[in-house]
Design a protein around this motif. Structure first.
Motif, PDB file in Angstrom:
ATOM      1  N   UNK A  29       0.827  -1.213   0.000  1.00  0.00           N
ATOM      2  CA  UNK A  29       0.000   0.000   0.000  1.00  0.00           C
ATOM      3  C   UNK A  29       0.859   1.259   0.000  1.00  0.00           C
ATOM      4  N   UNK A  30       1.961   1.237   0.736  1.00  0.00           N
ATOM      5  CA  UNK A  30       2.843   2.403   0.778  1.00  0.00           C
ATOM      6  C   UNK A  30       3.557   2.594  -0.557  1.00  0.00           C
ATOM      7  N   UNK A  31       3.960   1.503  -1.181  1.00  0.00           N
ATOM      8  CA  UNK A  31       4.578   1.606  -2.507  1.00  0.00           C
ATOM      9  C   UNK A  31       3.596   2.168  -3.532  1.00  0.00           C
ATOM     10  N   UNK A  32       2.344   1.750  -3.459  1.00  0.00           N
ATOM     11  CA  UNK A  32       1.320   2.293  -4.356  1.00  0.00           C
ATOM     12  C   UNK A  32       1.156   3.788  -4.108  1.00  0.00           C
ATOM     13  N   UNK A  33       1.120   4.184  -2.838  1.00  0.00           N
ATOM     14  CA  UNK A  33       0.982   5.608  -2.511  1.00  0.00           C
ATOM     15  C   UNK A  33       2.158   6.417  -3.059  1.00  0.00           C
ATOM     16  N   UNK A  34       3.362   5.890  -2.919  1.00  0.00           N
ATOM     17  CA  UNK A  34       4.543   6.582  -3.448  1.00  0.00           C
ATOM     18  C   UNK A  34       4.444   6.702  -4.967  1.00  0.00           C
ATOM     19  N   UNK A  35       4.021   5.632  -5.632  1.00  0.00           N
ATOM     20  CA  UNK A  35       3.874   5.673  -7.095  1.00  0.00           C
ATOM     21  C   UNK A  35       2.840   6.721  -7.505  1.00  0.00           C
ATOM     22  N   UNK A  36       1.743   6.800  -6.779  1.00  0.00           N
ATOM     23  CA  UNK A  36       0.718   7.800  -7.077  1.00  0.00           C
ATOM     24  C   UNK A  36       1.284   9.207  -6.909  1.00  0.00           C
ATOM     25  N   UNK A  37       2.036   9.431  -5.843  1.00  0.00           N
ATOM     26  CA  UNK A  37       2.607  10.751  -5.607  1.00  0.00           C
ATOM     27  C   UNK A  37       3.633  11.114  -6.682  1.00  0.00           C
ATOM     28  N   UNK A  38       4.409  10.140  -7.110  1.00  0.00           N
ATOM     29  CA  UNK A  38       5.373  10.390  -8.187  1.00  0.00           C
ATOM     30  C   UNK A  38       4.628  10.787  -9.456  1.00  0.00           C
ATOM     31  N   UNK A  39       3.593  10.049  -9.784  1.00  0.00           N
ATOM     32  CA  UNK A  39       2.818  10.373 -10.983  1.00  0.00           C
ATOM     33  C   UNK A  39       2.179  11.760 -10.864  1.00  0.00           C
ATOM     34  N   UNK A  40       1.656  12.050  -9.692  1.00  0.00           N
ATOM     35  CA  UNK A  40       0.943  13.320  -9.502  1.00  0.00           C
ATOM     36  C   UNK A  40       1.885  14.523  -9.541  1.00  0.00           C
ATOM     37  N   UNK A  41       3.007  14.437  -8.839  1.00  0.00           N
ATOM     38  CA  UNK A  41       3.852  15.618  -8.694  1.00  0.00           C
ATOM     39  C   UNK A  41       5.057  15.669  -9.623  1.00  0.00           C
ATOM     40  N   UNK A  42       5.591  14.540 -10.016  1.00  0.00           N
ATOM     41  CA  UNK A  42       6.795  14.558 -10.851  1.00  0.00           C
ATOM     42  C   UNK A  42       6.488  14.340 -12.331  1.00  0.00           C
ATOM     43  N   UNK A  43       5.620  13.388 -12.618  1.00  0.00           N
ATOM     44  CA  UNK A  43       5.331  13.089 -14.022  1.00  0.00           C
ATOM     45  C   UNK A  43       4.316  14.078 -14.589  1.00  0.00           C
ATOM     46  N   UNK A  44       3.230  14.281 -13.847  1.00  0.00           N
ATOM     47  CA  UNK A  44       2.178  15.187 -14.323  1.00  0.00           C
ATOM     48  C   UNK A  44       2.038  16.368 -13.366  1.00  0.00           C
ATOM     49  N   UNK A  45       3.152  17.020 -13.058  1.00  0.00           N
ATOM     50  CA  UNK A  45       3.173  18.114 -12.097  1.00  0.00           C
ATOM     51  C   UNK A  45       2.507  19.392 -12.571  1.00  0.00           C
ATOM     52  N   UNK A  46       2.441  19.568 -13.877  1.00  0.00           N
ATOM     53  CA  UNK A  46       1.815  20.783 -14.415  1.00  0.00           C
ATOM     54  C   UNK A  46       0.295  20.671 -14.341  1.00  0.00           C
ATOM     55  N   UNK A  47      -0.387  21.772 -14.042  1.00  0.00           N
ATOM     56  CA  UNK A  47      -1.852  21.732 -14.019  1.00  0.00           C
ATOM     57  C   UNK A  47      -2.401  21.268 -15.364  1.00  0.00           C
ATOM     58  N   UNK A  48      -3.387  20.409 -15.288  1.00  0.00           N
ATOM     59  CA  UNK A  48      -3.993  19.876 -16.504  1.00  0.00           C
ATOM     60  C   UNK A  48      -4.841  18.667 -16.165  1.00  0.00           C
ATOM     61  N   UNK A  49      -5.350  18.025 -17.194  1.00  0.00           N
ATOM     62  CA  UNK A  49      -6.265  16.898 -17.019  1.00  0.00           C
ATOM     63  C   UNK A  49      -5.605  15.724 -16.282  1.00  0.00           C
ATOM     64  N   UNK A  50      -4.382  15.355 -16.669  1.00  0.00           N
ATOM     65  CA  UNK A  50      -3.695  14.237 -16.027  1.00  0.00           C
ATOM     66  C   UNK A  50      -3.359  14.559 -14.560  1.00  0.00           C
TER      67      UNK A  50
END
Length: 132
Positions: A29-50
């Motif tokens: 569960x913690x690894x999933x949370x980290x992956x979600x945070x990486x996707x949210x802030x590092x991969x798709x950090x710019x405001x937008x649909x993703x």
């Protein structure tokens, strides 16, 4: 000289089995949370649909992970109580669930501690084995 009351090996092993499952689930569960945070802030950090999509996923997964961690804490407390360990061991068990991947190593370490303590400390089952 005060005598220590023996541990209940069956209860201790049952409690550890529950803790072991909780450790694995918490680690995932913690690894999933980290992956979600990486996707949210590092991969798709710019405001937008993703970014909004990952924000929604994050807002849904975070409370689920929090509940999983609380269950992990309760089961860690149960194991700590059954093994009659000192407070620092309880704090260490809780710490294992905070850093990604550490819960997997912490579970293995805890397994060794449980086995070592059950082998070196008196248990109710020792008395039953001696009578048989």
């Amino acid at each position: 000289m005060p005598t220590t009351r023996p541990l209940d090996e069956v209860q201790a092993r049952t409690s550890f089995a529950r803790f072991r499952v909780a450790s694995i689930v918490e680690g995932i569960a913690l690894l999933i949370l980290v992956a979600i945070m990486v996707m949210r802030y590092l991969v798709f950090g710019e405001p937008g649909e993703q970014h909004e999509l990952w924000g929604t996923i994050s807002s849904r997964w975070s409370p689920i992970h929090g509940l999983i961690y609380m269950i992990y804490v309760v089961l860690g407390f149960d194991l700590w109580n059954k093994m009659r360990w000192k407070l620092p061991r309880m704090l260490l068990l809780m710490f294992f669930g905070v850093i990604p991947v550490l819960s997997f190593f912490g579970e293995r370490w805890t397994h060794g501690q449980v086995e070592r303590d059950l082998a070196s400390r008196p248990t109710l089952q020792d008395e039953e084995r001696a009578e048989a």
